[in-house]
Enzyme design. Structure first.
Site, PDB file in Angstrom:
ATOM      1  N   GLY A   1      -2.646   5.184   5.356  1.00 23.43           N
ATOM      2  CA  GLY A   1      -3.820   3.983   5.230  1.00 23.43           C
ATOM      3  C   GLY A   1      -2.918   2.864   5.842  1.00 23.43           C
ATOM      4  O   GLY A   1      -3.302   1.814   5.731  1.00 23.43           O
TER       5      GLY A   1
ATOM      6  N   LYS B   1      -5.171   2.703   9.853  1.00 20.36           N
ATOM      7  CA  LYS B   1      -6.187   1.609  10.232  1.00 20.36           C
ATOM      8  C   LYS B   1      -6.273   1.344  11.632  1.00 20.36           C
ATOM      9  O   LYS B   1      -7.084   0.618  12.291  1.00 20.36           O
ATOM     10  CB  LYS B   1      -5.095   0.120   9.704  1.00 20.36           C
ATOM     11  CG  LYS B   1      -5.309   0.111   8.246  1.00 20.36           C
ATOM     12  CD  LYS B   1      -6.396  -0.497   7.733  1.00 20.36           C
ATOM     13  CE  LYS B   1      -6.585  -0.682   6.117  1.00 20.36           C
ATOM     14  NZ  LYS B   1      -6.329   0.474   5.233  1.00 20.36           N
TER      15      LYS B   1
ATOM     16  N   ASP C   1     -11.362  -2.663   1.994  1.00 23.88           N
ATOM     17  CA  ASP C   1     -10.253  -3.558   1.709  1.00 23.88           C
ATOM     18  C   ASP C   1      -9.921  -4.306   3.054  1.00 23.88           C
ATOM     19  O   ASP C   1     -10.391  -4.076   4.036  1.00 23.88           O
ATOM     20  CB  ASP C   1      -9.050  -2.581   1.418  1.00 23.88           C
ATOM     21  CG  ASP C   1      -8.990  -1.621   2.528  1.00 23.88           C
ATOM     22  OD1 ASP C   1      -9.984  -1.084   3.062  1.00 23.88           O
ATOM     23  OD2 ASP C   1      -7.643  -1.294   2.856  1.00 23.88           O
ATOM     24  N   ASP C   2      -9.241  -5.397   2.493  1.00 21.46           N
ATOM     25  CA  ASP C   2      -8.637  -6.434   3.591  1.00 21.46           C
ATOM     26  C   ASP C   2      -9.745  -6.753   4.629  1.00 21.46           C
ATOM     27  O   ASP C   2      -9.805  -6.753   5.746  1.00 21.46           O
ATOM     28  CB  ASP C   2      -7.587  -5.798   4.513  1.00 21.46           C
ATOM     29  CG  ASP C   2      -6.685  -5.248   3.653  1.00 21.46           C
ATOM     30  OD1 ASP C   2      -6.410  -5.725   2.680  1.00 21.46           O
ATOM     31  OD2 ASP C   2      -5.663  -4.399   4.040  1.00 21.46           O
TER      32      ASP C   2
ATOM     33  N   TYR D   1      -8.978  -4.800  -5.010  1.00 21.32           N
ATOM     34  CA  TYR D   1      -8.403  -3.724  -4.918  1.00 21.32           C
ATOM     35  C   TYR D   1      -7.245  -3.653  -5.981  1.00 21.32           C
ATOM     36  O   TYR D   1      -6.522  -2.722  -6.149  1.00 21.32           O
ATOM     37  CB  TYR D   1      -8.253  -2.882  -3.907  1.00 21.32           C
ATOM     38  CG  TYR D   1      -7.211  -3.456  -2.822  1.00 21.32           C
ATOM     39  CD1 TYR D   1      -5.882  -3.565  -2.849  1.00 21.32           C
ATOM     40  CD2 TYR D   1      -7.913  -4.101  -1.683  1.00 21.32           C
ATOM     41  CE1 TYR D   1      -5.058  -4.037  -2.015  1.00 21.32           C
ATOM     42  CE2 TYR D   1      -6.851  -4.513  -0.757  1.00 21.32           C
ATOM     43  CZ  TYR D   1      -5.688  -4.739  -0.934  1.00 21.32           C
ATOM     44  OH  TYR D   1      -4.955  -5.321   0.079  1.00 21.32           O
TER      45      TYR D   1
ATOM     46  N   ASP E   1       4.666  -1.407   6.196  1.00 21.61           N
ATOM     47  CA  ASP E   1       3.904  -1.779   7.479  1.00 21.61           C
ATOM     48  C   ASP E   1       3.748  -3.515   7.697  1.00 21.61           C
ATOM     49  O   ASP E   1       3.528  -4.018   8.715  1.00 21.61           O
ATOM     50  CB  ASP E   1       2.447  -1.272   7.551  1.00 21.61           C
ATOM     51  CG  ASP E   1       1.660  -1.615   6.443  1.00 21.61           C
ATOM     52  OD1 ASP E   1       2.285  -2.024   5.401  1.00 21.61           O
ATOM     53  OD2 ASP E   1       0.515  -1.296   6.193  1.00 21.61           O
TER      54      ASP E   1
ATOM     55  N   ASN F   1       0.721   5.740  -0.167  1.00 21.81           N
ATOM     56  CA  ASN F   1       0.460   5.189   1.251  1.00 21.81           C
ATOM     57  C   ASN F   1       1.992   4.690   1.761  1.00 21.81           C
ATOM     58  O   ASN F   1       2.306   3.646   1.382  1.00 21.81           O
ATOM     59  CB  ASN F   1      -0.363   3.986   1.213  1.00 21.81           C
ATOM     60  CG  ASN F   1      -0.644   3.318   2.737  1.00 21.81           C
ATOM     61  OD1 ASN F   1      -0.706   4.225   3.587  1.00 21.81           O
ATOM     62  ND2 ASN F   1      -0.640   2.040   2.808  1.00 21.81           N
TER      63      ASN F   1
END
Length: 691
Positions: A17, A48, A124-125, A169, A235, A263
């Protein structure tokens, strides 16, 4: 909530993810093999940068893409790994538009035709502001998400595994907090019970995930969450890699969770440790398994040792480094791995040409030394975890700090001169070990792993090389190196880039460095509290209150523990200890066995139900200069031992939410758990321990 989680297996595995280049189909298949071997059971497909997962979520997969996904889902089934397909429509979906909902169903129906039976909706995000059409149709963002999630879940036939990732989250995103979040309460009340919720913990990248925090969010969500764990994710920073063990998640969490998915690092091959140690953790239980004496000495989890799990992972990983038949691998195996000559190898040497043998006085042939477990342990220490360096890295930083602060002793004739040069030599040997590790890694047969690691190990080798030269210069052993900063440095002699320039211009630069104040070697002593210590105890208490308070201390409600620290109440006999260093008193721990009359004296209420199980009150404070938790732990352990010898079966402490340092200290002890106590302000947390 509980009955449902008990009837389904614990979800454990990997979520792809992260932001960045997705893993290849071959790497994912290799992941499934490893998961099956290590006892993990789930893979969540959520890269993503798969456009059709996120940005172009409405677009159906092409025939070629479909073929790849069908093969991937089939490979997961072959290795008994549950393949969960995730889709992220939140960037631009209009929740109130039936055509949008139909597009989402159509996309998931296509993936279902590929053989996938488990799904996930991720929000999310994304921006939380709804478009005008959605505002008119839904009373809140949460209601919009719940409506579309429930509809899709039912459309798919209510699959056994269906995960939902909320926009809030983690606890840090909740307004004003988890227990009072209207967003989370809406999810808990409106999401259908078969839908599981993903949660990252207190933060996006959580240092600790406590049992108490999971109890809190589970109560609001009305279901046990699935942890999406970013502890090994890298990341967000291209200079970081995380090769440390899965840790700071007590095994007591396991029965309270629906599952855990890691993740991890963007690079596939360095994730061996992250996934392997998670598998070891998942096999542990809070009330079973072998008790780990080593970790119990550290006050850690008795069922899971991060260090032991790391050693197991690195031992297995070492075998992967030695695999020769990888694309792009070396033409020859190192001598210790070389097999008998094949016809193909013999063709690489001209017929009749003898093997080169150096003559007398000539350079010997270069021989690549084999990679060792010690090398991989050092590698892990240098690239450990987001909030923690490994033991060797910490030691190197401590030594460099000491050598710099005591550089005057390097050339002076003092008692410290010999010590300085001895420690400089030890530091040089540690630096040399890093260089040798780099050389052996560079010659490892498996080039795939090396290429994922190469930028990181080159960077750390460069940084350590500059530190090594700096120490030699301090000791007068070398001339200034061209690598060291000067008026006109080479660009490879410093960490640069525009991002670095911006950070150096900001006032907060460095305030989150893991090692901005390296701990000095200090000697602490613990002795009994005496009446003459009252003034110093008051001073420490007031100093810590000023440091932690966001409002004037006088405006804060007094606690019984405050009265004990200010001297308004006297600690019970044999229930007081003070901590001293070379400067003076730097901490204290006090106990009160007669809490009820003391509370009456100070006109405070105390909960009888709590006192039945935890009749003794303890309080402890430490000055910021006490950076080592070991003496504080010894002091509190001694105090509790004294209390236990007096016949008491339990003790409790009162903590303010703003005192994060002491909250973390008690939480990491493991024996103190949050307990409810009525009549206290909302910002007061009570923790108790059975003795």
């Amino acid at each position: 909530m509980t009955s449902q989680s008990e009837t389904r297996r614990f979800v454990s595995g990997v979520v792809e993810g992260f932001y960045g280049r997705p893993w290849t189909m071959e790497q994912r298949t290799e992941l499934f093999k490893r998961e099956q071997k290590w006892g993990l059971n789930t893979y969540l497909y959520a890269p993503k940068d798969d456009y059709k997962h996120r940005m172009y979520w409405r677009d159906l997969y092409s025939a070629e893409e479909a073929e790849q996904l069908i093969a991937l889902i089939s490979a997961a089934k072959e290795h008994e790994v549950e393949f969960i397909y995730a889709i992220s429509p939140g960037l631009d979906i209009t929740f109130s538009n039936p055509k949008e909902v139909a597009a989402l169903k159509r996309k998931l129906d296509q993936v279902r035709e590929f053989g996938c039976r488990s799904f996930s909706l991720l929000f999310d995000d994304i921006e939380t502001e709804m478009c005008p059409a959605d505002k008119q149709a839904f009373s809140s963002f949460a209601h919009a998400q719940v409506a579309i999630t429930n509809e899709v879940y039912q459309h798919l036939g209510e699959p056994e595994t269906f995960l939902f990732c909320p926009t809030d989250y983690c606890a840090a995103f909740c307004t004003p907090n988890v227990s009072q979040s209207s967003y989370l309460h809406t999810l808990g009340e409106k999401l259908l019970p078969g839908i599981d919720v993903l949660w990252t913990g207190p933060k996006v990248v959580s240092h600790f995930i406590s049992v108490e925090s999971i109890d809190e969010v589970s109560s609001v969500l009305k279901r046990a969450p699935v942890i999406w764990d970013n502890i090994h994710a890298n990341d967000y920073d291209p200079q970081r890699l995380f090769l440390g063990p899965y840790k700071e998640r007590p095994t007591e969490l396991i029965p309270k969770l629906r599952g855990v998915l890691t993740n991890p690092n963007c690079e596939f091959y360095p994730n061996f440790v992250a996934i392997h140690t998670l598998a070891t953790w998942c096999k542990a239980t809070a009330d079973g398994g072998e008790r780990d004496v080593e970790m119990s000495d550290e006050g850690q989890d008795l069922c899971y040792s991060p260090q032991r799990a790391l050693t197991l992972a690195l031992t297995d990983w070492l075998q992967d480094f030695l695999i020769l038949d990888q694309p792009g691998g070396p033409r020859h195996a190192p001598a210790h791995l070389k097999k008998e000559s094949s016809n193909e190898e013999s063709m690489q040497t001209a017929v009749g040409e003898a093997t080169y043998v150096p003559g007398p006085g000539e350079n010997p042939l270069y021989t690549a030394e084999p990679l060792t477990l010690q090398d991989l342990t050092l590698l892990s220490d240098l690239f450990y975890l987001p909030y923690e360096h490994g033991p060797t890295a910490r030691t190197m930083l401590q030594e460099l700090d000491w050598l710099q602060n005591n550089s005057w002793a390097a050339t002076a004739e003092t008692d410290k001169t010999a010590e300085w040069h001895s420690r400089a030599q030890q530091f040089d040997e540690m630096c040399d070990a890093v260089v040798q590790m780099f050389n052996r890694l560079s010659n490892a047969p498996n080039r795939n792993i090396l290429y994922d690691l190469y930028n990181y190990i080159c960077d750390i080798k460069s940084g350590i090389g500059m530190a090594r030269e700096h120490v030699k210069k301090l000791g007068g052993l070398s001339q200034p190196s061209a690598q060291l900063l000067n008026d006109d440095p080479e660009p490879w002699g410093f960490r640069g880039g525009l991002s670095g320039e911006f950070q150096r211009m900001l006032p907060c630069h460095g305030n989150r460095d893991l090692f901005r104040h390296p701990p000095k070697t200090a000697v602490y002593s613990i002795r009994p509290y005496c009446p003459e210590d009252k003034t110093e105890v008051q001073r420490i208490f007031k100093e810590m209150q000023r440091e932690k308070s966001e409002v004037p201390t006088i405006a804060k409600p007094h606690l019984i523990s405050d009265c004990l620290s200010t001297g308004d109440l006297i600690p019970s006999p044999q229930c007081g200890l003070v901590l001293e260093d070379e400067v003076g008193m730097c901490g204290f721990a006090l106990g009160l066995t007669n809490v009820k009359p003391a509370a009456a004296k100070m006109k405070m209420k105390v909960c009888d139900s709590v006192l039945r199980d935890f009749p003794v009150l303890v309080t402890m404070q430490l000055l910021p200069r006490v950076t080592d938790p070991a003496p504080a732990k010894r002091m509190l352990t001694s105090l509790l031992s004294s209390i236990r010898s007096c016949g008491s079966q339990g003790a409790y402490c009162e903590l303010r939410e703003c005192d994060r340092r002491m909250l973390d200290f008690y939480a990491k002890l493991g024996s103190f758990k949050t307990i409810p106590m009525a009549g206290l302000p909302d910002d007061i947390i009570v923790m108790g321990s059975r003795l």
